[in-house]
Design a protein around this motif. Structure first.
Motif, mmCIF file in Angstrom:
data_model
loop_
_atom_site.group_PDB
_atom_site.id
_atom_site.type_symbol
_atom_site.label_atom_id
_atom_site.label_comp_id
_atom_site.label_asym_id
_atom_site.label_seq_id
_atom_site.Cartn_x
_atom_site.Cartn_y
_atom_site.Cartn_z
ATOM 1 N N ALA A 31 0.825 -1.210 0.000
ATOM 2 C CA ALA A 31 0.000 0.000 0.000
ATOM 3 C C ALA A 31 0.858 1.258 0.000
ATOM 4 C CB ALA A 31 -0.939 -0.003 1.202
ATOM 5 N N ALA A 32 1.969 1.224 0.719
ATOM 6 C CA ALA A 32 2.859 2.386 0.777
ATOM 7 C C ALA A 32 3.808 2.449 -0.416
ATOM 8 C CB ALA A 32 3.663 2.364 2.077
ATOM 9 N N GLY A 33 3.934 1.359 -1.164
ATOM 10 C CA GLY A 33 4.858 1.328 -2.287
ATOM 11 C C GLY A 33 6.306 1.171 -1.876
ATOM 12 N N ILE A 34 6.533 0.614 -0.680
ATOM 13 C CA ILE A 34 7.893 0.419 -0.175
ATOM 14 C C ILE A 34 8.486 -0.826 -0.828
ATOM 15 C CG2 ILE A 34 9.259 -0.088 1.887
ATOM 16 C CD1 ILE A 34 7.156 1.529 3.467
ATOM 17 N N SER A 35 9.626 -0.674 -1.486
ATOM 18 C CA SER A 35 10.228 -1.791 -2.229
ATOM 19 C C SER A 35 10.864 -2.818 -1.310
ATOM 20 C CB SER A 35 11.256 -1.264 -3.237
ATOM 21 O OG SER A 35 12.257 -0.495 -2.590
ATOM 22 N N GLN A 36 11.440 -2.378 -0.211
ATOM 23 C CA GLN A 36 11.926 -3.284 0.832
ATOM 24 C C GLN A 36 12.093 -2.495 2.118
ATOM 25 O OE1 GLN A 36 16.005 -4.704 1.252
ATOM 26 N NE2 GLN A 36 16.588 -3.629 -0.632
ATOM 27 N N GLY A 119 9.922 15.476 3.358
ATOM 28 C CA GLY A 119 9.989 14.617 4.534
ATOM 29 C C GLY A 119 9.518 15.333 5.786
ATOM 30 N N ALA A 120 9.906 16.586 5.935
ATOM 31 C CA ALA A 120 9.489 17.362 7.107
ATOM 32 C C ALA A 120 7.977 17.536 7.123
ATOM 33 C CB ALA A 120 10.183 18.724 7.104
ATOM 34 N N LEU A 121 7.383 17.755 5.945
ATOM 35 C CA LEU A 121 5.939 17.917 5.865
ATOM 36 C C LEU A 121 5.223 16.624 6.255
ATOM 37 C CD1 LEU A 121 3.700 19.925 5.010
ATOM 38 C CD2 LEU A 121 3.833 18.912 2.719
ATOM 39 N N ALA A 122 5.713 15.484 5.744
ATOM 40 C CA ALA A 122 5.106 14.197 6.088
ATOM 41 C C ALA A 122 5.234 13.913 7.578
ATOM 42 C CB ALA A 122 5.754 13.082 5.275
ATOM 43 N N LEU A 205 6.198 5.107 12.937
ATOM 44 C CA LEU A 205 6.999 4.860 11.743
ATOM 45 C C LEU A 205 6.127 4.475 10.566
ATOM 46 C CD1 LEU A 205 9.710 4.655 10.352
ATOM 47 C CD2 LEU A 205 9.997 2.362 11.335
ATOM 48 N N ARG A 206 5.141 3.629 10.797
ATOM 49 C CA ARG A 206 4.226 3.261 9.713
ATOM 50 C C ARG A 206 3.484 4.482 9.180
ATOM 51 N NH1 ARG A 206 1.584 -2.066 9.465
ATOM 52 N NH2 ARG A 206 -0.368 -0.896 9.529
ATOM 53 N N SER A 207 3.047 5.333 10.077
ATOM 54 C CA SER A 207 2.333 6.543 9.672
ATOM 55 C C SER A 207 3.233 7.448 8.840
ATOM 56 C CB SER A 207 1.824 7.287 10.906
ATOM 57 O OG SER A 207 1.203 8.497 10.559
ATOM 58 N N TYR A 208 4.449 7.654 9.319
ATOM 59 C CA TYR A 208 5.386 8.518 8.588
ATOM 60 C C TYR A 208 5.708 7.960 7.207
ATOM 61 C CZ TYR A 208 9.796 10.732 7.249
ATOM 62 O OH TYR A 208 10.786 11.373 6.553
ATOM 63 N N LEU A 209 6.021 6.684 7.123
ATOM 64 C CA LEU A 209 6.370 6.099 5.833
ATOM 65 C C LEU A 209 5.204 6.160 4.859
ATOM 66 C CD1 LEU A 209 8.462 2.985 6.970
ATOM 67 C CD2 LEU A 209 9.328 5.120 5.968
ATOM 68 N N SER A 210 4.004 5.896 5.339
ATOM 69 C CA SER A 210 2.823 5.948 4.472
ATOM 70 C C SER A 210 2.586 7.354 3.949
ATOM 71 C CB SER A 210 1.590 5.455 5.222
ATOM 72 O OG SER A 210 1.721 4.101 5.590
ATOM 73 N N ARG A 211 2.651 8.322 4.847
ATOM 74 C CA ARG A 211 2.400 9.704 4.448
ATOM 75 C C ARG A 211 3.506 10.211 3.519
ATOM 76 N NH1 ARG A 211 -1.678 11.556 7.805
ATOM 77 N NH2 ARG A 211 -2.020 10.176 9.589
ATOM 78 N N PHE A 212 4.744 9.881 3.856
ATOM 79 C CA PHE A 212 5.827 10.332 2.994
ATOM 80 C C PHE A 212 5.710 9.733 1.588
ATOM 81 C CE2 PHE A 212 9.863 9.728 0.904
ATOM 82 C CZ PHE A 212 10.322 11.043 0.839
ATOM 83 N N ALA A 213 5.458 8.432 1.511
ATOM 84 C CA ALA A 213 5.388 7.771 0.215
ATOM 85 C C ALA A 213 4.301 8.375 -0.674
ATOM 86 C CB ALA A 213 5.166 6.269 0.393
ATOM 87 N N ALA A 214 3.142 8.690 -0.074
ATOM 88 C CA ALA A 214 2.043 9.275 -0.853
ATOM 89 C C ALA A 214 2.416 10.657 -1.382
ATOM 90 C CB ALA A 214 0.784 9.345 -0.004
#
Length: 302
Positions: A31-36, A119-122, A205-214
Motif C-alpha cells: 500500500a505504501a509502495g515500499i520496495s523493501q 519529509g518534514a511535511l510528512a 513509523l508506519r504513519s510517517y512512511l505511508s504519508r511520505f510515500a504518498a
C-alpha cells in the motif's frame, strides 16, 4: 494516507523493539509502495549505511527502500553534527529515493532540494494526526513542537555516473521517549515530554512512511514541480510555507566565512531556498548548504 493493518491495540512498553510483523506486513509495504524494509538492531548511521549500499549494490536498493535501526550510535545531521540516543528511544530511518515520474522518466535533479522539506511535511502530519502534537517546520530541516526541536531530516546525494537515476538518501531522526536528562541540547524535546497520545514507534513509523510515500509519489508524478497540486491538495510550496515557523520573522543567519545576515525571512523560492530581506531592503537567497546556523532574533527557536 496511513494504512491500518494489524498493529496491536494493547499499550506497549515505550522502549520495546519495533513490531517487525507490522512493519514487514506485505499489505502495508504494498500500500505504501515500499520496495523493501530492513530493520537492524544497531548501526552507526542508517544514512551512511544506505550511501554505501547504493554505491556497492545499486540494483539491490530501489526507490523507496527503507532501513531503520533500533539504536543509532553515530547519527549525522547537517554540517557533520553527530548525536546518539538511547536504544529504542527514537526513530532512526533512512529511505532510498530515485525520483521518476509515472512514465518512468527521471525527475530533474534541481527538484531534489525539496525532498527534505517533503519529509518534514510528512513528519509534521504524522505528529499532528497520529501523535496529536502541534508541529511546525523550521527551515531548512528541523521539525519543532512548541518551539523545541523534536526531529531532524537530512538528504544526501548518492553516487552518479552509472546510468541509473541518481539516488538521494533521506534520513530522519525523531525523539520519541527521551527524558529531559537524555536530550542532546536544552532546546530539544521528545514525544514523551510533549504528552503525545502515542509513543509507539511502530505506529509512528508506519504513519510517517505511508504519508511520505504518498506525498513523494505525487511530487514525482508532477515532475518535481513544487507549485503543482500535491496528493489531492495544494502544492508542496504552499503547504511548506503555511507551516514554516521561520517565515515572517526576523532571523540571523550565520554563513560560511564568519559572515552574518540579519533580516526578514519572507518566503521560499522555487528551489526551497530561504529569501531574507535585510534592513536595507535587499533580498538575499540563503541555501541550506550555505547556512551554518539560523535563529530567530527574538527568543523563539534556536
Amino acid at each position: 494516507m496511513d494504512v491500518e493493518q494489524p498493529v496491536s491495540s494493547e499499550p506497549r512498553d515505550p522502549r520495546l523493539g519495533l513490531d517487525r510483523d507490522a512493519l514487514l506486513h506485505p499489505d502495508f509495504l504494498a500500500a505504501a509502495g515500499i520496495s523493501q524494509l530492513k530493520i537492524v538492531e544497531t548501526t552507526g548511521s542508517t544514512n551512511a549505511d544506505l550511501l554505501r549500499a547504493v554505491t556497492t549494490e545499486p540494483k539491490e536498493w530501489a526507490d523507496l527502500a527503507v532501513l531503520t535501526a533500533e539504536h543509532q550510535t553515530a547519527g549525522r545531521g547537517r554540517l557533520d553534527r553527530h548525536w546518539e540516543s538511547p536504544a529504542r528511544s527514537a526513530i532512526s530511518v533512512s529511505i532510498v529515493l530515485r525520483p521518476v515520474n509515472a512514465q518512468g522518466l527521471p525527475v530533474a535533479t534541481q527538484s531534489y532540494s525539496w525532498l527534505s522539506l517533503l519529509g518534514a511535511l510528512a513528519l509534521r502530519e504524522t505528529l499532528l494526526e497520529t501523535a496529536g502534537l502541534p508541529a511546525e517546520i523550521k527551515w531548512p530541516n528541523d521539525v519543532l513542537v512548541r518551539g523545541k526541536k523534536i526531529a531532524g531530516i537530512l538528504a544526501q546525494m548518492g553516487p552518479m555516473g552509472d546510468g541509473s537515476v541518481p539516488a538521494v538518501i533521506l534520513g530522519t531522526g525523531l525523539n520519541v521517549t527521551l527524558g529531559e536528562d537524555e536530550l542532546p541540547v536544552p532546546t530539544a524535546t521528545s514525544l514523551l515530554l510533549e504528552g503525545a497520545i502515542t509513543t509507539d514507534r511502530t505506529v509512528l513509523l508506519r504513519s510517517y512512511l505511508s504519508r511520505f510515500a504518498a506525498l513523494y509519489r505525487s511530487f514525482c508524478n508532477a515532475d518535481g514541480d513544487p507549485t503543482a497540486g500535491l496528493a489531492g491538495g495544494s502544492s508542496l510550496h504552499k503547504r511548506v510555507e503555511a507551516v514554516m515557523v521561520t517565515l515572517g520573522r526576523e532571523v540571523k543567519a550565520h554563513l560560511p566565512g564568519d559572515h552574518e545576515l540579519v533580516g526578514y525571512a519572507s518566503r521560499l523560492d522555487e528551489y526551497g531556498s530561504l529569501l531574507v530581506v535585510d534592513h536595507g531592503g535587499r533580498e538575499h537567497v540563503v541555501t541550506a548548504g550555505d547556512v551554518v546556523h539560523l535563529r530567530a532574533t527574538e527568543s523563539g527557536y534556536a
